[in-house]
Design a protein around this motif. Structure first.
Motif, PDB file in Angstrom:
ATOM      1  N   TRP A  23     -14.442 -13.589  16.768  1.00 18.97           N
ATOM      2  CA  TRP A  23     -15.777 -13.027  16.991  1.00 18.97           C
ATOM      3  C   TRP A  23     -16.909 -14.051  16.907  1.00 18.97           C
ATOM      4  O   TRP A  23     -18.063 -13.707  16.669  1.00 18.97           O
ATOM      5  CB  TRP A  23     -16.061 -11.863  16.022  1.00 18.97           C
ATOM      6  CG  TRP A  23     -14.921 -10.902  15.852  1.00 18.97           C
ATOM      7  CD1 TRP A  23     -13.793 -10.811  16.628  1.00 18.97           C
ATOM      8  CD2 TRP A  23     -14.774  -9.877  14.851  1.00 18.97           C
ATOM      9  NE1 TRP A  23     -12.973  -9.807  16.173  1.00 18.97           N
ATOM     10  CE2 TRP A  23     -13.545  -9.226  15.082  1.00 18.97           C
ATOM     11  CE3 TRP A  23     -15.563  -9.458  13.785  1.00 18.97           C
ATOM     12  CZ2 TRP A  23     -13.082  -8.172  14.296  1.00 18.97           C
ATOM     13  CZ3 TRP A  23     -15.103  -8.405  12.987  1.00 18.97           C
ATOM     14  CH2 TRP A  23     -13.882  -7.780  13.246  1.00 18.97           C
ATOM     15  N   ASP A  72     -21.775 -19.431   6.072  1.00 17.32           N
ATOM     16  CA  ASP A  72     -20.844 -18.448   6.637  1.00 17.32           C
ATOM     17  C   ASP A  72     -21.442 -17.056   6.493  1.00 17.32           C
ATOM     18  O   ASP A  72     -22.416 -16.856   5.764  1.00 17.32           O
ATOM     19  CB  ASP A  72     -19.509 -18.484   5.882  1.00 17.32           C
ATOM     20  CG  ASP A  72     -18.645 -19.633   6.336  1.00 17.32           C
ATOM     21  OD1 ASP A  72     -18.120 -19.568   7.451  1.00 17.32           O
ATOM     22  OD2 ASP A  72     -18.516 -20.605   5.576  1.00 17.32           O
ATOM     23  N   GLY A  73     -20.797 -16.101   7.129  1.00 18.53           N
ATOM     24  CA  GLY A  73     -21.278 -14.732   7.010  1.00 18.53           C
ATOM     25  C   GLY A  73     -21.348 -14.268   5.565  1.00 18.53           C
ATOM     26  O   GLY A  73     -22.322 -13.662   5.123  1.00 18.53           O
ATOM     27  N   SER A  74     -20.303 -14.564   4.827  1.00 16.19           N
ATOM     28  CA  SER A  74     -20.258 -14.136   3.427  1.00 16.19           C
ATOM     29  C   SER A  74     -21.443 -14.692   2.639  1.00 16.19           C
ATOM     30  O   SER A  74     -22.060 -13.989   1.844  1.00 16.19           O
ATOM     31  CB  SER A  74     -18.967 -14.627   2.763  1.00 16.19           C
ATOM     32  OG  SER A  74     -17.858 -14.260   3.540  1.00 16.19           O
ATOM     33  N   ASP A 129     -26.260  -6.473   8.050  1.00 15.69           N
ATOM     34  CA  ASP A 129     -25.216  -7.468   8.248  1.00 15.69           C
ATOM     35  C   ASP A 129     -24.904  -7.525   9.747  1.00 15.69           C
ATOM     36  O   ASP A 129     -24.123  -6.730  10.260  1.00 15.69           O
ATOM     37  CB  ASP A 129     -23.980  -7.064   7.436  1.00 15.69           C
ATOM     38  CG  ASP A 129     -22.812  -8.018   7.645  1.00 15.69           C
ATOM     39  OD1 ASP A 129     -22.894  -8.879   8.549  1.00 15.69           O
ATOM     40  OD2 ASP A 129     -21.815  -7.890   6.908  1.00 15.69           O
ATOM     41  N   GLU A 148     -23.519  -2.590   8.197  1.00 13.52           N
ATOM     42  CA  GLU A 148     -23.279  -3.216   9.499  1.00 13.52           C
ATOM     43  C   GLU A 148     -23.897  -2.264  10.533  1.00 13.52           C
ATOM     44  O   GLU A 148     -23.410  -1.149  10.702  1.00 13.52           O
ATOM     45  CB  GLU A 148     -21.773  -3.314   9.781  1.00 13.52           C
ATOM     46  CG  GLU A 148     -20.982  -4.180   8.819  1.00 13.52           C
ATOM     47  CD  GLU A 148     -19.504  -3.782   8.785  1.00 13.52           C
ATOM     48  OE1 GLU A 148     -18.729  -4.273   9.615  1.00 13.52           O
ATOM     49  OE2 GLU A 148     -19.132  -2.952   7.927  1.00 13.52           O
ATOM     50  N   LYS A 188     -21.482 -15.818  12.449  1.00 12.66           N
ATOM     51  CA  LYS A 188     -20.492 -16.030  13.513  1.00 12.66           C
ATOM     52  C   LYS A 188     -20.999 -16.637  14.832  1.00 12.66           C
ATOM     53  O   LYS A 188     -20.680 -17.749  15.156  1.00 12.66           O
ATOM     54  CB  LYS A 188     -19.755 -14.729  13.786  1.00 12.66           C
ATOM     55  CG  LYS A 188     -18.812 -14.347  12.651  1.00 12.66           C
ATOM     56  CD  LYS A 188     -17.880 -13.220  13.034  1.00 12.66           C
ATOM     57  CE  LYS A 188     -16.797 -13.001  12.010  1.00 12.66           C
ATOM     58  NZ  LYS A 188     -17.024 -11.894  11.098  1.00 12.66           N
ATOM     59  N   TYR A 216     -17.356  -3.961   5.772  1.00 18.99           N
ATOM     60  CA  TYR A 216     -16.876  -5.319   5.516  1.00 18.99           C
ATOM     61  C   TYR A 216     -18.062  -6.266   5.537  1.00 18.99           C
ATOM     62  O   TYR A 216     -18.826  -6.303   6.507  1.00 18.99           O
ATOM     63  CB  TYR A 216     -15.847  -5.747   6.580  1.00 18.99           C
ATOM     64  CG  TYR A 216     -15.398  -7.170   6.367  1.00 18.99           C
ATOM     65  CD1 TYR A 216     -14.536  -7.490   5.312  1.00 18.99           C
ATOM     66  CD2 TYR A 216     -15.843  -8.202   7.179  1.00 18.99           C
ATOM     67  CE1 TYR A 216     -14.143  -8.798   5.088  1.00 18.99           C
ATOM     68  CE2 TYR A 216     -15.441  -9.511   6.964  1.00 18.99           C
ATOM     69  CZ  TYR A 216     -14.595  -9.808   5.915  1.00 18.99           C
ATOM     70  OH  TYR A 216     -14.213 -11.100   5.696  1.00 18.99           O
ATOM     71  N   HIS A 217     -18.212  -7.031   4.462  1.00 18.18           N
ATOM     72  CA  HIS A 217     -19.345  -7.953   4.383  1.00 18.18           C
ATOM     73  C   HIS A 217     -18.931  -9.364   4.005  1.00 18.18           C
ATOM     74  O   HIS A 217     -19.783 -10.173   3.674  1.00 18.18           O
ATOM     75  CB  HIS A 217     -20.386  -7.407   3.398  1.00 18.18           C
ATOM     76  CG  HIS A 217     -20.958  -6.079   3.808  1.00 18.18           C
ATOM     77  ND1 HIS A 217     -21.706  -5.925   4.960  1.00 18.18           N
ATOM     78  CD2 HIS A 217     -20.868  -4.844   3.253  1.00 18.18           C
ATOM     79  CE1 HIS A 217     -22.067  -4.642   5.072  1.00 18.18           C
ATOM     80  NE2 HIS A 217     -21.568  -3.972   4.064  1.00 18.18           N
ATOM     81  N   GLY A 218     -17.643  -9.656   4.036  1.00 16.44           N
ATOM     82  CA  GLY A 218     -17.191 -11.011   3.731  1.00 16.44           C
ATOM     83  C   GLY A 218     -16.297 -11.056   2.503  1.00 16.44           C
ATOM     84  O   GLY A 218     -16.046 -10.033   1.866  1.00 16.44           O
ATOM     85  N   MET A 261     -21.347  -9.951  12.794  1.00 16.65           N
ATOM     86  CA  MET A 261     -20.558  -9.730  14.003  1.00 16.65           C
ATOM     87  C   MET A 261     -21.424  -9.334  15.200  1.00 16.65           C
ATOM     88  O   MET A 261     -21.218  -9.811  16.309  1.00 16.65           O
ATOM     89  CB  MET A 261     -19.505  -8.643  13.779  1.00 16.65           C
ATOM     90  CG  MET A 261     -18.719  -8.362  15.059  1.00 16.65           C
ATOM     91  SD  MET A 261     -17.666  -6.909  14.966  1.00 16.65           S
ATOM     92  CE  MET A 261     -18.807  -5.596  15.287  1.00 16.65           C
TER      93      MET A 261
HETATM   94  C1  PLP Z   1     -16.999 -11.862   9.651  1.00 14.00           C
HETATM   95  C2  PLP Z   1     -17.958 -10.981   8.963  1.00 14.00           C
HETATM   96  C3  PLP Z   1     -18.489 -11.326   7.705  1.00 14.00           C
HETATM   97  C4  PLP Z   1     -18.050 -12.552   6.959  1.00 14.00           C
HETATM   98  O1  PLP Z   1     -18.367 -13.729   7.632  1.00 14.00           O
HETATM   99  P1  PLP Z   1     -17.562 -15.083   7.304  1.00 14.00           P
HETATM  100  O2  PLP Z   1     -18.222 -16.098   8.177  1.00 14.00           O
HETATM  101  O3  PLP Z   1     -16.147 -14.829   7.673  1.00 14.00           O
HETATM  102  O4  PLP Z   1     -17.747 -15.349   5.865  1.00 14.00           O
HETATM  103  C5  PLP Z   1     -19.419 -10.492   7.143  1.00 14.00           C
HETATM  104  N1  PLP Z   1     -19.808  -9.366   7.767  1.00 14.00           N
HETATM  105  C6  PLP Z   1     -19.344  -9.011   8.964  1.00 14.00           C
HETATM  106  C7  PLP Z   1     -19.851  -7.762   9.608  1.00 14.00           C
HETATM  107  C8  PLP Z   1     -18.385  -9.791   9.606  1.00 14.00           C
HETATM  108  O5  PLP Z   1     -17.874  -9.416  10.785  1.00 14.00           O
END
Ligand code: PLP
Length: 405
Positions: A58, A117-119, A238, A204, A267, A151-153, A241
């Motif tokens: 993604w 990173d996303g997390s 968030d 999300e 991402k 999901y947030h990491g 994605m």
């Molecule tokens: C992938 C993702 C994360 C985490 O991002 P990383 O770069 O893998 O740490 C957090 N929230 C959402 C909605 C994601 O898709």
């Protein structure tokens, strides 16, 4: 198999450990060793080519090795790869912060905090919200509301607000009071004594990714925004994605004209080339961290990395030069109509459908020259936004072939 492919696989077997992977399963099959990417295609060490139908988890937007981004990276690498953002500014990070904020009306999201990173983008938003409340006359607000199956990491803080139980097994809770709700009506029925202790709601927007691409009802996001205003609670979006065009607009929140207190991006930020994240927030939050004892003690060694910022700037240029956003809906529709034999859900260029066995299905797809990853038994199709008509037809034809077996 070439000798060097064997050597790479052997080295992996002996020394690597892969994310989200049962290594017992991993060791049963020879993995592909990816060595090259061009456009929507990935090539393995045996020079076989595959369509990258999940945009390398993604992240990819304009295709692999896009010449504009490669050129920007090469130039930047020859000039400055990294300097500390702790104590210094750098030209690329300045430009990118300004550029990201410019997507939003003035006096809304006007501050950008970089991470990797996303997390970490989520960690930053959570810490900012909690600390802002604690030091701006709103003590006792140490709770967070999140949504079931969110999901947030994977860092400890980010995973503690997530709701995917298989990802937090073994770690327990982080110590943060987290209230998980299933939807808006569940949120509205939270008792006032709980609501008074809440710092932020995290969601999300429009679609839960890891939760097998579940779409929220339309209008839900703007109602949530209103609820947060009414209760004086921060809204954290968030968009790790959904950001950068996946849903058909630059950011998912633009579909419902919602502006959050914190926007988390990662991402697709660099077009899928470098790890870089950003947390955007408002001037009000920013002001609440000024003065002695109010500093946000947060940062990483690579915060504001010049290479990452240069790649992100180049990616935003490509969005403009190639009118990327204008054609996403059309491409999504084309892929959907070419897969009319399947029952699928779609948002922009994010498609998902159910299978009997997600792992088997994706294994068969791989044999047909298409790479993607299942989420349980859901197969996700999320190709780079740059995918062309011919490649969409190829993808649909291969998926249909596997589905019909
Ligand atoms: C992938 C993702 C994360 C985490 O991002 P990383 O770069 O893998 O740490 C957090 N929230 C959402 C909605 C994601 O898709």
């Amino acid at each position: 198999m070439k000798d060097r492919t064997r050597a790479w696989i052997d080295a992996d077997r002996r020394h690597s450990w892969h994310p989200f992977t049962d290594q017992a399963d991993w060791e049963k099959r020879d993995p592909l060793v990816i060595t090259r990417g061009e456009g929507v295609w990935l090539y393995d060490s045996e020079d076989r080519r595959y369509l990258d139908a999940n945009s390398s988890i993604w992240t990819n937007i304009h295709g692999h090795s896009h010449p504009k981004i490669v050129e920007a990276l090469q130039k930047q690498a020859a000039t400055l790869c990294h300097s500390s953002y702790l104590g210094f500014a750098n030209n690329r990070a300045s430009e990118l912060a300004e550029r990201l904020c410019s997507f939003f009306p003035e006096q809304t999201l006007s501050r950008c905090f970089f991470s990797d990173d996303g997390s970490t983008a989520l960690e930053v938003a959570l810490k900012m919200s909690l600390q802002w409340n604690a030091q701006n006359g709103r003590e006792g607000r140490d709770g967070v509301i999140s949504f079931e199956h969110a999901y947030h990491g994977d860092t400890l803080g980010a995973s503690s607000v997530g709701g995917v139980s298989r990802f937090v097994k073994g770690y327990g809770e982080s110590g943060l009071p987290v209230y998980r709700v299933s939807d808006l009506s569940d949120l509205r029925s939270l008792p006032e004594v709980v609501v008074e202790t809440i710092s932020a709601v995290v969601i999300e927007p429009l679609i839960q990714g890891v939760n097998q691409m579940r779409l929220w009802p339309s209008g839900m996001l703007s109602e949530l925004r209103q609820w947060c205003y009414d209760h004086d609670i921060h809204l954290i979006l968030d968009e790790v994605m959904t950001g950068f065009g996946r849903t058909g607009k630059m950011f998912a929140c633009q579909h419902e004209e919602v502006i959050p207190d914190f926007l988390c991006l990662a991402k697709g930020l660099t077009g899928g080339t470098m790890p870089l994240a950003a947390t955007l927030t408002t001037e009000m939050i920013y002001e609440g961290f000024k003065g002695e004892g109010r500093t946000l003690y947060y940062g990483h060694s690579y915060t504001g990395n010049a290479l990452g910022c240069a790649a992100a700037l180049a990616s935003l240029d490509v969005f403009e030069e190639e009118n990327t956003l204008e054609r996403i809906e059309e491409k999504g529709l084309l892929l959907e109509s070419n897969l009319s034999n399947l029952t699928l859900r779609r948002l922009g260029l994010i498609l998902a459908f159910e299978t009997q066995d997600g792992v088997d299905f994706c294994h068969e797809l791989k044999k047909q020259g298409v790479l993607t990853r299942p989420i349980l038994n859901t197969v996700v199709l999320m190709p780079p936004l740059a995918i062309n008509q011919h490649e969409i037809e190829f993808l649909a034809e291969r998926v249909t072939r596997v589905a019909n077996v």
